[in-house]
Design a protein around this motif. Structure first.
Motif, mmCIF file in Angstrom:
data_model
loop_
_atom_site.group_PDB
_atom_site.id
_atom_site.type_symbol
_atom_site.label_atom_id
_atom_site.label_comp_id
_atom_site.label_asym_id
_atom_site.label_seq_id
_atom_site.Cartn_x
_atom_site.Cartn_y
_atom_site.Cartn_z
ATOM 1 N N SER A 110 3.679 0.619 8.746
ATOM 2 C CA SER A 110 2.568 1.547 8.913
ATOM 3 C C SER A 110 1.296 0.795 9.227
ATOM 4 O O SER A 110 1.000 -0.239 8.621
ATOM 5 C CB SER A 110 2.383 2.389 7.647
ATOM 6 O OG SER A 110 3.542 3.150 7.398
ATOM 7 N N ARG A 111 0.509 1.340 10.163
ATOM 8 C CA ARG A 111 -0.747 0.713 10.513
ATOM 9 C C ARG A 111 -1.785 0.976 9.440
ATOM 10 O O ARG A 111 -1.795 2.007 8.796
ATOM 11 C CB ARG A 111 -1.262 1.248 11.859
ATOM 12 C CG ARG A 111 -0.338 0.984 13.017
ATOM 13 C CD ARG A 111 -0.973 1.434 14.318
ATOM 14 N NE ARG A 111 -0.026 1.281 15.415
ATOM 15 C CZ ARG A 111 0.775 2.246 15.844
ATOM 16 N NH1 ARG A 111 0.736 3.425 15.264
ATOM 17 N NH2 ARG A 111 1.600 2.043 16.844
ATOM 18 N N SER A 112 -2.661 0.035 9.269
ATOM 19 C CA SER A 112 -3.752 0.196 8.319
ATOM 20 C C SER A 112 -4.943 -0.565 8.829
ATOM 21 O O SER A 112 -4.863 -1.374 9.738
ATOM 22 C CB SER A 112 -3.348 -0.332 6.937
ATOM 23 O OG SER A 112 -3.152 -1.745 6.979
ATOM 24 N N THR B 205 5.685 1.644 14.541
ATOM 25 C CA THR B 205 5.849 1.654 13.086
ATOM 26 C C THR B 205 7.164 1.007 12.640
ATOM 27 O O THR B 205 7.195 0.249 11.674
ATOM 28 C CB THR B 205 5.778 3.096 12.554
ATOM 29 O OG1 THR B 205 4.522 3.665 12.930
ATOM 30 C CG2 THR B 205 5.924 3.131 11.048
ATOM 31 N N SER C 243 9.250 5.508 17.387
ATOM 32 C CA SER C 243 9.936 5.108 16.153
ATOM 33 C C SER C 243 10.770 6.228 15.542
ATOM 34 O O SER C 243 11.884 6.005 15.076
ATOM 35 C CB SER C 243 8.914 4.620 15.117
ATOM 36 O OG SER C 243 8.338 3.397 15.508
#
Length: 240
Positions: free
Chosen positions: A234-236, A229, A211
């Motif tokens: 954004s990963r969570s 991303t 990214s």
């Protein structure tokens, strides 16, 4: 949910602009959606935007998603580190593997690619087709990362090329952060192998760029970029 359609279109537009500046065809770039830690529901939604190629790092997570999404024509790529005891499932359930860095792993993948594919398995890929392989190269010689050393690549190419059930397609790198010159060094390495390859037309994949740096990677010849991303946000923990 993140606007996946807008995200993907933004990435595609950026690819188009970069290719125009580099005088390359945008069709020469494969966009691989890195979907680790994203739910099957999110992957399904991204597939609905037109995305076909998805990559996973963790085998059990990937198999669970494949089972939930077996109605979709997804091309699954495995890009994580490969343990010997995982090669049977990786060979059976994926079309591509990007992290091969040892001959023993390639040998086991080749052996297990012969496993019969029953109708009730997780994906619809026909395992009688060769498994596409990219060799991971530790281009910056980082102790914390996998990959063969650059000087080891020619010998590994020769050995893996002789194995049945595999199609050796190229190399994959994950450069050290900020080392954009690693892309040009990888391209030189890639082209050197192609010049001596028994089947140069098959040696066609330069998997590099994520990214934050895929623009630089494309400018240096990347044919496949691995993007997470920029596509999914954004990963969570909520994405699990």
């Amino acid at each position: 949910m993140t606007d996946l359609t807008a995200n993907r279109q933004q990435v595609l537009n950026k690819i188009k602009n970069i290719c125009r500046d580099c005088e390359r065809s945008e069709d020469s770039i494969t966009l691989l959606a890195v979907s680790k830690m994203q739910s099957a529901e999110v992957v399904r939604a991204m597939h609905a935007t037109g995305q076909i190629q998805f990559a996973e790092n963790y085998l059990q997570e990937a198999l669970s998603k494949q089972n939930e999404l077996k109605d979709l024509p997804i091309e699954w790529h495995f890009i994580g580190q490969i343990q010997r005891n995982k090669t049977r499932d990786i060979a059976a359930y994926f079309s591509w593997v990007h992290g091969v860095d040892r001959l023993i792993i390639a040998q086991r993948l080749s052996q297990h690619r012969q496993v019969d594919h029953q109708a009730d398995l997780h994906n619809s890929h026909n395992v009688t087709e060769p498994l596409n392989i990219c060799i991971q190269v530790n281009i910056d010689r980082e102790e914390s990362k996998g990959g063969c050393l650059p000087e080891e690549l020619p010998e590994l190419v020769t050995a893996i090329s002789a194995l049945p059930n595999l199609a050796l397609r190229g190399v994959m790198v994950i450069p050290e952060a900020g080392h954009v010159d690693a892309f040009s060094r990888t391209r030189v390495l890639f082209e050197a192998v192609r010049a001596n390859h028994a089947n140069p037309a098959q040696w066609d994949t330069l998997s590099m760029g994520m990214s934050g740096d895929f623009a630089e990677a494309i400018a240096q010849g990347a044919t496949l970029i691995r993007v997470g991303t920029a596509l999914f946000g954004s990963r969570s923990a909520s994405a699990l």
